[in-house]
Design an enzyme around this catalytic site. Sequence first.
Site, PDB file in Angstrom:
ATOM      1  N   LEU A  35       0.788  -1.123  -0.012  1.00  0.00           N
ATOM      2  CA  LEU A  35      -0.040  -0.146  -0.011  1.00  0.00           C
ATOM      3  C   LEU A  35       0.689   1.278   0.095  1.00  0.00           C
ATOM      4  N   THR A  36       1.547   1.420  -1.200  1.00  0.00           N
ATOM      5  CA  THR A  36       2.361   2.625  -1.371  1.00  0.00           C
ATOM      6  C   THR A  36       1.130   3.571  -1.750  1.00  0.00           C
ATOM      7  N   PHE A  81       3.144  -8.706  -9.260  1.00  0.00           N
ATOM      8  CA  PHE A  81       2.864  -7.484  -9.775  1.00  0.00           C
ATOM      9  C   PHE A  81       3.321  -6.109  -9.207  1.00  0.00           C
ATOM     10  N   GLU A  84       7.273  -0.357  -8.288  1.00  0.00           N
ATOM     11  CA  GLU A  84       6.995   0.984  -8.316  1.00  0.00           C
ATOM     12  C   GLU A  84       6.987   1.087  -9.941  1.00  0.00           C
ATOM     13  N   THR A 100      12.329  -1.840  -4.559  1.00  0.00           N
ATOM     14  CA  THR A 100      11.295  -2.891  -4.645  1.00  0.00           C
ATOM     15  C   THR A 100      11.365  -3.569  -5.839  1.00  0.00           C
ATOM     16  N   THR A 134       7.220  -5.478 -18.224  1.00  0.00           N
ATOM     17  CA  THR A 134       6.830  -4.298 -19.314  1.00  0.00           C
ATOM     18  C   THR A 134       7.858  -4.291 -20.287  1.00  0.00           C
ATOM     19  N   ASP A 135       7.066  -3.639 -21.795  1.00  0.00           N
ATOM     20  CA  ASP A 135       7.846  -3.730 -22.926  1.00  0.00           C
ATOM     21  C   ASP A 135       9.128  -2.474 -22.884  1.00  0.00           C
ATOM     22  N   GLU A 136       8.943  -1.803 -21.806  1.00  0.00           N
ATOM     23  CA  GLU A 136       9.834  -0.583 -21.854  1.00  0.00           C
ATOM     24  C   GLU A 136      11.400  -1.213 -21.540  1.00  0.00           C
ATOM     25  N   TYR A 160      13.144   3.334 -14.119  1.00  0.00           N
ATOM     26  CA  TYR A 160      12.083   2.395 -13.954  1.00  0.00           C
ATOM     27  C   TYR A 160      12.558   1.221 -14.771  1.00  0.00           C
ATOM     28  N   LYS A 164      13.199  -2.701 -13.890  1.00  0.00           N
ATOM     29  CA  LYS A 164      12.416  -3.888 -14.236  1.00  0.00           C
ATOM     30  C   LYS A 164      13.103  -4.681 -15.148  1.00  0.00           C
ATOM     31  N   ASN A 190      -0.813  -0.120 -20.388  1.00  0.00           N
ATOM     32  CA  ASN A 190      -2.400  -0.436 -19.959  1.00  0.00           C
ATOM     33  C   ASN A 190      -3.275   0.722 -19.808  1.00  0.00           C
ATOM     34  N   LYS A 199      -0.771   8.762 -14.435  1.00  0.00           N
ATOM     35  CA  LYS A 199      -0.244   8.453 -15.905  1.00  0.00           C
ATOM     36  C   LYS A 199      -1.379   9.053 -16.796  1.00  0.00           C
ATOM     37  N   HIS A 295      13.004  10.796 -22.989  1.00  0.00           N
ATOM     38  CA  HIS A 295      11.865  10.306 -23.227  1.00  0.00           C
ATOM     39  C   HIS A 295      11.911   9.361 -24.370  1.00  0.00           C
TER      40      HIS A 295
HETATM   41  P1  NAD Z   1       0.862   0.267  -9.915  1.00  0.00           P
HETATM   42  O1  NAD Z   1       1.846   1.352  -9.475  1.00  0.00           O
HETATM   43  O2  NAD Z   1      -0.780   0.779  -9.920  1.00  0.00           O
HETATM   44  O3  NAD Z   1       0.779  -0.539  -8.558  1.00  0.00           O
HETATM   45  C1  NAD Z   1       1.765  -1.505  -7.995  1.00  0.00           C
HETATM   46  C2  NAD Z   1       1.255  -2.008  -6.709  1.00  0.00           C
HETATM   47  O4  NAD Z   1       2.494  -2.433  -6.093  1.00  0.00           O
HETATM   48  C3  NAD Z   1       0.864  -1.048  -5.583  1.00  0.00           C
HETATM   49  O5  NAD Z   1      -0.544  -1.524  -5.097  1.00  0.00           O
HETATM   50  C4  NAD Z   1       1.878  -0.760  -4.743  1.00  0.00           C
HETATM   51  O6  NAD Z   1       1.005  -0.551  -3.395  1.00  0.00           O
HETATM   52  C5  NAD Z   1       2.212  -2.332  -4.664  1.00  0.00           C
HETATM   53  N1  NAD Z   1       3.848  -2.026  -4.284  1.00  0.00           N
HETATM   54  C6  NAD Z   1       4.721  -1.231  -4.349  1.00  0.00           C
HETATM   55  N2  NAD Z   1       5.804  -1.589  -3.910  1.00  0.00           N
HETATM   56  C7  NAD Z   1       5.649  -2.651  -2.990  1.00  0.00           C
HETATM   57  C8  NAD Z   1       6.422  -3.672  -2.329  1.00  0.00           C
HETATM   58  N3  NAD Z   1       7.649  -3.456  -2.018  1.00  0.00           N
HETATM   59  N4  NAD Z   1       5.783  -4.729  -1.781  1.00  0.00           N
HETATM   60  C9  NAD Z   1       4.549  -5.000  -1.798  1.00  0.00           C
HETATM   61  N5  NAD Z   1       3.667  -4.304  -2.784  1.00  0.00           N
HETATM   62  C10 NAD Z   1       4.185  -3.167  -3.607  1.00  0.00           C
HETATM   63  O7  NAD Z   1       1.380  -0.452 -11.272  1.00  0.00           O
HETATM   64  P2  NAD Z   1       0.469  -1.229 -12.140  1.00  0.00           P
HETATM   65  O8  NAD Z   1       0.415  -0.304 -13.290  1.00  0.00           O
HETATM   66  O9  NAD Z   1      -0.615  -1.835 -11.577  1.00  0.00           O
HETATM   67  O10 NAD Z   1       1.846  -2.258 -12.620  1.00  0.00           O
HETATM   68  C11 NAD Z   1       1.695  -3.709 -12.236  1.00  0.00           C
HETATM   69  C12 NAD Z   1       2.882  -4.375 -12.620  1.00  0.00           C
HETATM   70  O11 NAD Z   1       2.563  -4.498 -14.319  1.00  0.00           O
HETATM   71  C13 NAD Z   1       4.195  -3.494 -12.608  1.00  0.00           C
HETATM   72  O12 NAD Z   1       5.330  -4.706 -12.254  1.00  0.00           O
HETATM   73  C14 NAD Z   1       4.506  -2.848 -13.737  1.00  0.00           C
HETATM   74  O13 NAD Z   1       5.717  -2.777 -14.030  1.00  0.00           O
HETATM   75  C15 NAD Z   1       3.862  -3.911 -14.902  1.00  0.00           C
HETATM   76  N6  NAD Z   1       3.351  -3.248 -16.004  1.00  0.00           N
HETATM   77  C16 NAD Z   1       2.666  -1.909 -15.997  1.00  0.00           C
HETATM   78  C17 NAD Z   1       2.301  -1.512 -17.181  1.00  0.00           C
HETATM   79  C18 NAD Z   1       1.379  -0.348 -17.215  1.00  0.00           C
HETATM   80  O14 NAD Z   1       0.991   0.277 -18.316  1.00  0.00           O
HETATM   81  N7  NAD Z   1       0.842   0.200 -15.997  1.00  0.00           N
HETATM   82  C19 NAD Z   1       2.464  -2.121 -18.438  1.00  0.00           C
HETATM   83  C20 NAD Z   1       3.091  -3.266 -18.373  1.00  0.00           C
HETATM   84  C21 NAD Z   1       3.573  -3.766 -17.324  1.00  0.00           C
HETATM   85  P1  TYD Z   2       2.815   7.207 -18.858  1.00  0.00           P
HETATM   86  O1  TYD Z   2       1.382   7.246 -18.579  1.00  0.00           O
HETATM   87  O2  TYD Z   2       3.592   7.925 -17.598  1.00  0.00           O
HETATM   88  O3  TYD Z   2       3.567   5.869 -19.267  1.00  0.00           O
HETATM   89  P2  TYD Z   2       5.070   5.543 -19.848  1.00  0.00           P
HETATM   90  O4  TYD Z   2       5.877   6.555 -19.727  1.00  0.00           O
HETATM   91  O5  TYD Z   2       5.106   4.368 -18.926  1.00  0.00           O
HETATM   92  O6  TYD Z   2       4.662   4.954 -21.311  1.00  0.00           O
HETATM   93  O7  TYD Z   2       2.941   8.240 -20.000  1.00  0.00           O
HETATM   94  C1  TYD Z   2       2.526   7.603 -21.353  1.00  0.00           C
HETATM   95  C2  TYD Z   2       3.067   8.686 -22.506  1.00  0.00           C
HETATM   96  O8  TYD Z   2       2.288   9.988 -22.249  1.00  0.00           O
HETATM   97  C3  TYD Z   2       4.560   9.083 -22.459  1.00  0.00           C
HETATM   98  O9  TYD Z   2       4.984   9.299 -23.664  1.00  0.00           O
HETATM   99  C4  TYD Z   2       4.645  10.389 -21.509  1.00  0.00           C
HETATM  100  C5  TYD Z   2       3.196  11.145 -21.887  1.00  0.00           C
HETATM  101  N1  TYD Z   2       2.748  11.697 -20.677  1.00  0.00           N
HETATM  102  C6  TYD Z   2       2.328  13.136 -21.333  1.00  0.00           C
HETATM  103  O10 TYD Z   2       2.664  13.638 -22.330  1.00  0.00           O
HETATM  104  N2  TYD Z   2       1.784  14.143 -20.248  1.00  0.00           N
HETATM  105  C7  TYD Z   2       1.759  13.618 -19.169  1.00  0.00           C
HETATM  106  O11 TYD Z   2       1.216  14.665 -18.244  1.00  0.00           O
HETATM  107  C8  TYD Z   2       1.796  12.191 -18.613  1.00  0.00           C
HETATM  108  C9  TYD Z   2       1.699  11.696 -17.219  1.00  0.00           C
HETATM  109  C10 TYD Z   2       2.449  11.354 -19.742  1.00  0.00           C
END
Ligand code: NAD
Ligand code: TYD
Length: 356
Positions: A35-36, A81, A84, A100, A134-136, A160, A164, A190, A199, A295
């Site tokens: 619960l960050t 999952f 950070e 983390t 992630t694809d990043e 980040y 990963k 996502n 995001k 970026h």
């Molecule tokens: P998020 O930031 O919304 O959620 C992360 C969760 O992990 C939070 O509930 C947080 O409290 C918990 N957490 C953080 N540090 C922790 C720790 N040390 N121990 C236990 N819990 C901890 O992230 P998300 O977008 O749901 O992403 C989930 C996973 O999917 C991540 O591994 C991320 O790298 C991956 N991912 C995300 C995306 C995306 O677009 N969001 C795309 C591809 C992969």
């Molecule tokens: P983000 O949702 O942070 O995902 P990621 O950086 O992991 O791809 O950002 C998606 C794209 O949108 C990225 O190219 C950065 C851009 N962006 C903006 O242009 N303005 C914003 O305020 C944010 C949060 C992201």
Amino acid sequence: MTLLVTGGAGFIGGNFVLDWLAQPGAEPVLNLDKLTYAGNLETLASVSQDARHIFVQGDIADAELLARLLAEHRPRAVLNFAAESHVDRSILGPEDFIQTNVLGTFRLLEAVRAYWGGLEPAAKEAFRFLHVSTDEVYGSLAAGDAAFTETHRYEPNSPYSASKAASDHLVRAYHHTYGLPVLTTNCSNNYGPFHFPEKLIPLMIVNALAGKPLPVYGDGMQIRDWLYVKDHCSAIRRVLEAGRLGEVYNVGGWNEKANIEIVHTLCDLLDELQPRADGQSYRGQITHVTDRPGHDRRYAIDARKLHEELGWRPAETFESGIRKTVRWYLDNPGWVSRVQSGAYRDWVQTQYGSDA
Ligand code: NAD
Ligand code: TYD
């Protein structure tokens, strides 16, 4: 039989837990989340009284806690999952990402290795560790480059994605060295319900409705490949069920879009579904701001392996998924306002008292 899900109060983990428990005959979920700021138990309100959902507030880097939970609940799979996840935060302060994503994943792997090593042969054989990534990690593509396949070189560019990438390498090494039955998924960006409004997509929706500027970084021509979160969850379920051990599966929806195009789409949907009182378009709130340092210009996922080997395909098009997402934010102003005010952080105490 239980699944241990880490980070199940976050955006993707939360959607995964909800979708998992909605399946007929679903096994219980032990949800370990620190619960960050990104963890929000309100996302899981609909299962808070469901005996199949056991929530534990804790850190994946806490070796003692992990050993105890694994011994007590004896999961048949661990899905990681927890992370950070926000690139901009990793630029401002990378340390939590190393803590983390790198150290936490390492501690989790160590605890799982010890637990798995002590299982009976049949349980040992059936056990899975699925790492959500992630694809990043693959870095940035130029226009015209082929989309990322699973064999694309790792070239992470932000703290980040580097953290990963390190976690992916550890997972791979635990398979290669110790035989741990691992699976890794590398997914594109996502979007969908319960997405924290820092995001791009939720931020733009929330800011638009609040009459605030819509901050587009740089020229807004950076490209991301978007997948509706529930399609990511179905891909994870499929990989868990049938993925080959030690394999990596890229997950994506073939939806490359420039950021500015996304913002225009969101403005147009809001113009239709909740027009501004002054009759002007939300597009008028768009402002170009300083670009993110380092970026990445373009991400694109080649998800053919997952489709051809495991038969997975996304259920949503970008058009259907983005409409559902905007609708969800319009229908859930309470969730949004409690995230913005910080009141969501009181949810643990209110809902779980001192047990959580
Ligand atoms: P998020 O930031 O919304 O959620 C992360 C969760 O992990 C939070 O509930 C947080 O409290 C918990 N957490 C953080 N540090 C922790 C720790 N040390 N121990 C236990 N819990 C901890 O992230 P998300 O977008 O749901 O992403 C989930 C996973 O999917 C991540 O591994 C991320 O790298 C991956 N991912 C995300 C995306 C995306 O677009 N969001 C795309 C591809 C992969
Ligand atoms: P983000 O949702 O942070 O995902 P990621 O950086 O992991 O791809 O950002 C998606 C794209 O949108 C990225 O190219 C950065 C851009 N962006 C903006 O242009 N303005 C914003 O305020 C944010 C949060 C992201």
